[in-house]
Design a protein around this motif. Structure first.
Motif, mmCIF file in Angstrom:
data_model
loop_
_atom_site.group_PDB
_atom_site.id
_atom_site.type_symbol
_atom_site.label_atom_id
_atom_site.label_comp_id
_atom_site.label_asym_id
_atom_site.label_seq_id
_atom_site.Cartn_x
_atom_site.Cartn_y
_atom_site.Cartn_z
ATOM 1 N N LEU A 186 4.959 7.101 1.765
ATOM 2 C CA LEU A 186 5.205 5.906 2.554
ATOM 3 C C LEU A 186 4.677 4.671 1.851
ATOM 4 O O LEU A 186 3.590 4.685 1.266
ATOM 5 C CB LEU A 186 4.527 6.023 3.926
ATOM 6 C CG LEU A 186 5.036 7.134 4.824
ATOM 7 C CD1 LEU A 186 4.034 7.424 5.943
ATOM 8 C CD2 LEU A 186 6.374 6.744 5.427
ATOM 9 N N SER A 212 2.181 -5.991 3.704
ATOM 10 C CA SER A 212 1.454 -6.888 4.596
ATOM 11 C C SER A 212 1.250 -8.226 3.895
ATOM 12 O O SER A 212 1.434 -8.335 2.678
ATOM 13 C CB SER A 212 0.107 -6.288 5.001
ATOM 14 O OG SER A 212 -0.696 -6.037 3.877
ATOM 15 N N LEU A 249 5.786 13.376 2.349
ATOM 16 C CA LEU A 249 6.501 12.129 2.617
ATOM 17 C C LEU A 249 5.649 10.998 2.038
ATOM 18 O O LEU A 249 4.469 10.881 2.374
ATOM 19 C CB LEU A 249 6.685 11.935 4.122
ATOM 20 C CG LEU A 249 7.442 10.692 4.579
ATOM 21 C CD1 LEU A 249 8.910 10.756 4.164
ATOM 22 C CD2 LEU A 249 7.332 10.509 6.095
ATOM 23 N N TYR A 294 1.021 5.506 0.692
ATOM 24 C CA TYR A 294 0.398 6.597 1.421
ATOM 25 C C TYR A 294 1.147 7.896 1.158
ATOM 26 O O TYR A 294 2.364 7.890 0.948
ATOM 27 C CB TYR A 294 0.413 6.325 2.926
ATOM 28 C CG TYR A 294 -0.407 5.136 3.358
ATOM 29 C CD1 TYR A 294 0.106 3.846 3.278
ATOM 30 C CD2 TYR A 294 -1.704 5.297 3.840
ATOM 31 C CE1 TYR A 294 -0.650 2.747 3.667
ATOM 32 C CE2 TYR A 294 -2.462 4.205 4.230
ATOM 33 C CZ TYR A 294 -1.930 2.945 4.144
ATOM 34 O OH TYR A 294 -2.682 1.864 4.533
ATOM 35 N N SER A 341 0.854 -1.191 0.000
ATOM 36 C CA SER A 341 0.000 0.000 0.000
ATOM 37 C C SER A 341 0.886 1.236 0.000
ATOM 38 O O SER A 341 1.958 1.232 0.595
ATOM 39 C CB SER A 341 -0.898 0.024 1.241
ATOM 40 O OG SER A 341 -1.703 -1.128 1.306
ATOM 41 N N GLN A 372 0.115 -3.873 8.771
ATOM 42 C CA GLN A 372 0.989 -3.273 7.777
ATOM 43 C C GLN A 372 2.257 -2.750 8.431
ATOM 44 O O GLN A 372 2.208 -2.136 9.502
ATOM 45 C CB GLN A 372 0.274 -2.119 7.083
ATOM 46 C CG GLN A 372 -0.945 -2.561 6.283
ATOM 47 C CD GLN A 372 -1.615 -1.387 5.614
ATOM 48 O OE1 GLN A 372 -2.179 -0.518 6.264
ATOM 49 N NE2 GLN A 372 -1.534 -1.355 4.298
ATOM 50 N N PHE A 373 3.359 -2.944 7.751
ATOM 51 C CA PHE A 373 4.652 -2.486 8.238
ATOM 52 C C PHE A 373 5.218 -1.502 7.229
ATOM 53 O O PHE A 373 5.253 -1.779 6.031
ATOM 54 C CB PHE A 373 5.581 -3.679 8.466
ATOM 55 C CG PHE A 373 5.073 -4.588 9.553
ATOM 56 C CD1 PHE A 373 4.183 -5.602 9.260
ATOM 57 C CD2 PHE A 373 5.454 -4.397 10.866
ATOM 58 C CE1 PHE A 373 3.673 -6.428 10.257
ATOM 59 C CE2 PHE A 373 4.967 -5.220 11.870
ATOM 60 C CZ PHE A 373 4.078 -6.231 11.568
ATOM 61 N N PHE A 374 5.657 -0.367 7.732
ATOM 62 C CA PHE A 374 6.036 0.743 6.881
ATOM 63 C C PHE A 374 7.535 0.825 6.632
ATOM 64 O O PHE A 374 8.356 0.441 7.471
ATOM 65 C CB PHE A 374 5.584 2.068 7.510
ATOM 66 C CG PHE A 374 4.119 2.331 7.367
ATOM 67 C CD1 PHE A 374 3.209 1.759 8.228
ATOM 68 C CD2 PHE A 374 3.646 3.146 6.352
ATOM 69 C CE1 PHE A 374 1.848 1.988 8.099
ATOM 70 C CE2 PHE A 374 2.284 3.386 6.211
ATOM 71 C CZ PHE A 374 1.391 2.806 7.083
ATOM 72 N N GLY A 375 7.858 1.373 5.462
ATOM 73 C CA GLY A 375 9.226 1.724 5.158
ATOM 74 C C GLY A 375 9.542 3.106 5.704
ATOM 75 O O GLY A 375 8.680 3.766 6.298
ATOM 76 N N PRO A 376 10.784 3.563 5.505
ATOM 77 C CA PRO A 376 11.205 4.860 6.056
ATOM 78 C C PRO A 376 10.645 6.060 5.300
ATOM 79 O O PRO A 376 10.701 7.179 5.806
ATOM 80 C CB PRO A 376 12.722 4.803 5.948
ATOM 81 C CG PRO A 376 12.977 3.864 4.806
ATOM 82 C CD PRO A 376 11.881 2.849 4.860
#
Lengths: 112, 114
Positions: free
Chosen positions: B90, B94, B88, B35, B33, B103-107
């Motif tokens: 993002l 998942s 930003l 954002y 995903s 969900q796990f986000f990148g930097p």
């Protein structure tokens, strides 16, 4: 319309002063509610998933709870390193997948 | 276990240009995903990809498009950049399931449009 509201917008605490952050939501068909921590200029860091009303999760000084309309993130005896923005997000189903709606966040400042 | 990575870290473009942002999913994940997060705001859902197809979209115009590749990495393309696209960006990955999806986000990639 699906909506997530977090309060307060900002919270200033002294080290050791416990408090709670609120996340209220209006959605159809909640699949899950998530709490994230975000440091400036970085991506959100996953903290908790809450799935059903009455559920509670704990991690170190943080405890998250869920009711049918809102969630609370309780911070017990916070330390300066807990200073960050805390984001609440709700997940709903859409055709073939899902979407996640975030609140604007609560900026927490903990002073030593 | 490899986390979510994004490139580039920062990017400066001028109005009207096109940009491509890249994301590599966490190992074992099959859904990506994207954002957009403006300063002081929460992330806004752009779209989501599963099995190389878009299966969810937020309120973003068609000039925001994406791809997912067989290895589950992904690209976000933005055409005809506008000043308000500065944000930003993002990426979150998942493992798709019928219930909730953690969900796990990148930097993130910081895009500045001048």
């Amino acid at each position: 319309e699906d909506q997530v509201t977090q309060s307060p917008e900002a919270l200033r605490l002294q080290e050791g002063e416990s408090s709670s952050l609120n996340c209220s939501y209006t959605v159809s068909g909640l699949r899950g509610l998530f709490w994230y921590r975000q440091d400036p200029g970085k991506g959100p860091e996953f903290l908790f998933t809450l799935y059903s009303a009455g559920e509670e999760k704990e991690k170190e000084r943080l405890k998250a709870t869920l009711t049918k309309k809102e969630s609370f993130l309780h911070i017990t005896a916070p330390k300066p390193e807990d200073s960050a923005t805390y984001l609440c997000a709700v997940q709903v189903g859409v055709t073939g997948g899902f979407k996640t709606i975030f609140g604007a966040g609560t900026r927490l400042f903990v002073k030593a | 276990e490899t986390g979510v990575t994004q490139s580039p870290t920062h990017l400066i473009k001028t109005r009207g240009q096109q940009v491509t942002l890249r994301c590599s999913s966490q190992s074992g994940h099959n859904t990506v995903s994207w954002y957009q997060q403006a300063l002081g705001q929460g992330p806004q859902f752009i779209f989501q990809y599963y099995r190389e197809e878009e299966n969810g979209r937020g309120n973003f115009p068609p000039r925001f498009s994406g791809l997912q590749f067989p290895n589950y990495s992904s690209e976000l393309n933005v055409n005809a950049l506008e000043l308000d696209d500065s944000a930003l960006y993002l990426c979150a990955s998942s493992l798709f399931r019928q219930g909730y999806n953690e969900q796990f986000f990148g930097p993130g990639t910081r895009l500045t449009v001048l």
